[in-house]
Design an enzyme around this catalytic site. Structure first.
Site, PDB file in Angstrom:
ATOM      1  N   ASN A  10       0.860  -1.178   0.000  1.00  0.00           N
ATOM      2  CA  ASN A  10       0.000   0.000   0.000  1.00  0.00           C
ATOM      3  C   ASN A  10       0.900   1.233   0.000  1.00  0.00           C
ATOM      4  O   ASN A  10       1.531   1.546   1.001  1.00  0.00           O
ATOM      5  CB  ASN A  10      -0.876  -0.037   1.267  1.00  0.00           C
ATOM      6  CG  ASN A  10      -1.686   1.231   1.446  1.00  0.00           C
ATOM      7  OD1 ASN A  10      -1.812   2.043   0.522  1.00  0.00           O
ATOM      8  ND2 ASN A  10      -2.241   1.424   2.639  1.00  0.00           N
ATOM      9  N   LYS A  12       0.070   4.286  -0.255  1.00  0.00           N
ATOM     10  CA  LYS A  12      -0.569   5.461   0.361  1.00  0.00           C
ATOM     11  C   LYS A  12      -0.373   6.695  -0.540  1.00  0.00           C
ATOM     12  O   LYS A  12      -0.347   6.566  -1.751  1.00  0.00           O
ATOM     13  CB  LYS A  12      -0.033   5.687   1.763  1.00  0.00           C
ATOM     14  CG  LYS A  12      -0.065   4.410   2.620  1.00  0.00           C
ATOM     15  CD  LYS A  12       0.195   4.674   4.050  1.00  0.00           C
ATOM     16  CE  LYS A  12       0.272   3.344   4.785  1.00  0.00           C
ATOM     17  NZ  LYS A  12       0.289   3.498   6.212  1.00  0.00           N
ATOM     18  N   HIS A  96      -9.329   0.966   5.243  1.00  0.00           N
ATOM     19  CA  HIS A  96      -8.022   1.159   5.883  1.00  0.00           C
ATOM     20  C   HIS A  96      -8.187   2.094   7.096  1.00  0.00           C
ATOM     21  O   HIS A  96      -8.979   3.025   7.056  1.00  0.00           O
ATOM     22  CB  HIS A  96      -7.041   1.757   4.865  1.00  0.00           C
ATOM     23  CG  HIS A  96      -5.640   1.750   5.359  1.00  0.00           C
ATOM     24  ND1 HIS A  96      -5.150   2.695   6.226  1.00  0.00           N
ATOM     25  CD2 HIS A  96      -4.613   0.875   5.138  1.00  0.00           C
ATOM     26  CE1 HIS A  96      -3.883   2.416   6.509  1.00  0.00           C
ATOM     27  NE2 HIS A  96      -3.537   1.308   5.859  1.00  0.00           N
ATOM     28  N   GLU A  98      -6.523   4.487   8.145  1.00  0.00           N
ATOM     29  CA  GLU A  98      -6.332   5.923   7.877  1.00  0.00           C
ATOM     30  C   GLU A  98      -7.598   6.527   7.276  1.00  0.00           C
ATOM     31  O   GLU A  98      -7.912   7.691   7.519  1.00  0.00           O
ATOM     32  CB  GLU A  98      -5.110   6.132   6.963  1.00  0.00           C
ATOM     33  CG  GLU A  98      -3.819   5.925   7.744  1.00  0.00           C
ATOM     34  CD  GLU A  98      -2.660   5.395   6.928  1.00  0.00           C
ATOM     35  OE1 GLU A  98      -2.684   5.479   5.689  1.00  0.00           O
ATOM     36  OE2 GLU A  98      -1.711   4.877   7.559  1.00  0.00           O
ATOM     37  N   GLU A 168      -5.031  -5.127  10.732  1.00  0.00           N
ATOM     38  CA  GLU A 168      -4.006  -4.111  10.921  1.00  0.00           C
ATOM     39  C   GLU A 168      -4.246  -3.372  12.235  1.00  0.00           C
ATOM     40  O   GLU A 168      -5.033  -2.416  12.282  1.00  0.00           O
ATOM     41  CB  GLU A 168      -4.060  -3.099   9.774  1.00  0.00           C
ATOM     42  CG  GLU A 168      -3.825  -3.708   8.417  1.00  0.00           C
ATOM     43  CD  GLU A 168      -3.253  -2.696   7.439  1.00  0.00           C
ATOM     44  OE1 GLU A 168      -2.174  -2.940   6.935  1.00  0.00           O
ATOM     45  OE2 GLU A 168      -3.890  -1.651   7.224  1.00  0.00           O
ATOM     46  N   GLY A 174       2.792   2.067  10.712  1.00  0.00           N
ATOM     47  CA  GLY A 174       3.740   3.163  10.539  1.00  0.00           C
ATOM     48  C   GLY A 174       4.465   3.559  11.815  1.00  0.00           C
ATOM     49  O   GLY A 174       5.100   4.604  11.877  1.00  0.00           O
ATOM     50  N   SER A 214       3.789  -2.303  10.222  1.00  0.00           N
ATOM     51  CA  SER A 214       5.255  -2.303  10.329  1.00  0.00           C
ATOM     52  C   SER A 214       5.892  -3.639   9.943  1.00  0.00           C
ATOM     53  O   SER A 214       6.810  -4.109  10.603  1.00  0.00           O
ATOM     54  CB  SER A 214       5.682  -1.871  11.737  1.00  0.00           C
ATOM     55  OG  SER A 214       5.196  -0.568  12.007  1.00  0.00           O
TER      56      SER A 214
HETATM   57  C1  PEP Z   1      -0.598   0.006   6.087  1.00  0.00           C
HETATM   58  O1  PEP Z   1      -0.787   1.181   5.939  1.00  0.00           O
HETATM   59  O2  PEP Z   1      -1.401  -0.798   5.578  1.00  0.00           O
HETATM   60  C2  PEP Z   1       0.565  -0.438   6.844  1.00  0.00           C
HETATM   61  C3  PEP Z   1       0.553  -1.624   7.354  1.00  0.00           C
HETATM   62  O3  PEP Z   1       1.602   0.464   6.994  1.00  0.00           O
HETATM   63  P1  PEP Z   1       3.061   0.169   7.599  1.00  0.00           P
HETATM   64  O4  PEP Z   1       3.557  -1.112   6.972  1.00  0.00           O
HETATM   65  O5  PEP Z   1       3.891   1.350   7.200  1.00  0.00           O
HETATM   66  O6  PEP Z   1       2.919   0.035   9.079  1.00  0.00           O
END
Ligand code: PEP
Length: 253
Positions: A10, A12, A96, A98, A168, A174, A214
């Site tokens: 992803n 973003k 998601h 976000e 997630e 992040g 992460s």
């Molecule tokens: C995501 O946004 O789906 C995600 C898992 O981000 P990150 O790997 O940067 O934590």
């Protein structure tokens, strides 16, 4: 049951068209002989079409980071399932954290988007996850149950059959903090059980559940060794061909 591993990146709100094409070219060359893992990438909207062109003939799938539930019309700033289908987008990320956190996404709007995606034969990556506060208050499983029930409301077996769920935990996105493989496995199993209660064992055993938060080349193997972790949704580490390819090639580590 053997489920085919699925790693998605992803991107973003990152990458200009030029940068996106450079990254895709890097991925194509480092993943060209990759057969044991399904791979998808989700560029920002401006890069979707050029990336789709660049992916022709490649086994890497294209994903969108969102979609709106109407086909067309006066919906400034939105993108429709028809537009995504036209450019051969295969997957769409829905719900998601976000989107939930900054753009008012709710279980009800997630449900509408999922229905629209399915109607146009787009495969769904359905994101769920608890916040740190919810985890600390012992509400993880209640929150996830609510998100699963709300997101899948009124959907029947044949519609959810090919869906991918991405667990997630919001506190791991992040932040550099990853859920341990044990923590993730416990939650993945509970999600699978919830889907079994809503549908059937056959459905729940077939659905792939990705972990996101992460994920790096260093921690992917430990996560993928767990029975109920079928892949990963990768944010930060998907922005470089070298790191993302190492994640996809976790079996070789
Ligand atoms: C995501 O946004 O789906 C995600 C898992 O981000 P990150 O790997 O940067 O934590």
């Amino acid at each position: 049951m053997k489920r085919y591993p699925f790693i998605a990146g992803n991107w973003k709100m990152n990458k200009t068209v030029g940068e996106a094409l450079e990254l895709v070219r890097g991925l194509k060359s480092s993943l060209q002989d990759m057969a044991e893992v399904e791979v998808a990438i989700a560029p920002p909207f401006t890069a979707l079409f050029p990336v789709a062109q660049e992916l022709k003939g490649s086994s890497i799938h294209l994903a969108s980071q969102n979609l709106f539930w109407e086909e067309k019309g006066a919906f400034t700033g939105e993108i429709s399932p028809v537009m995504l289908k036209e450019i051969h987008c295969r997957y769409v990320i829905i719900g998601h954290s976000e989107r939930r956190q900054y753009f008012g996404e709710t279980d009800a709007t997630v449900n509408r988007r999922i229905k629209a995606a399915l109607k146009f034969d787009l495969k769904v990556i359905f994101c769920i996850g608890e916040t740190l506060e919810e985890r600390e208050e012992g509400k993880t499983f209640t929150v996830l149950e609510r998100q699963v029930e709300g997101g899948l409301k009124d959907l029947v077996e044949k519609e959810v059959k090919d869906m991918v769920v991405a667990y997630e935990p919001v506190w791991a996105i992040g932040t550099g903090k990853t859920a341990t493989p044990e923590q993730a496995e416990e939650v993945h199993l509970s999600i699978r059980r919830k889907i079994e209660r809503l549908y059937s064992r056959e459905i729940s055993e077939g659905i792939r559940i990705q972990y996101g938060g992460s994920v790096t080349p260093e921690n992917i193997k430990g996560l993928m060794e767990r029975e109920n972790i079928d892949g990963a949704l990768v944010g930060g580490a998907s922005l470089k061909a070298e790191t993302f390819s190492r994640i996809v090639r976790f079996k070789e580590m």
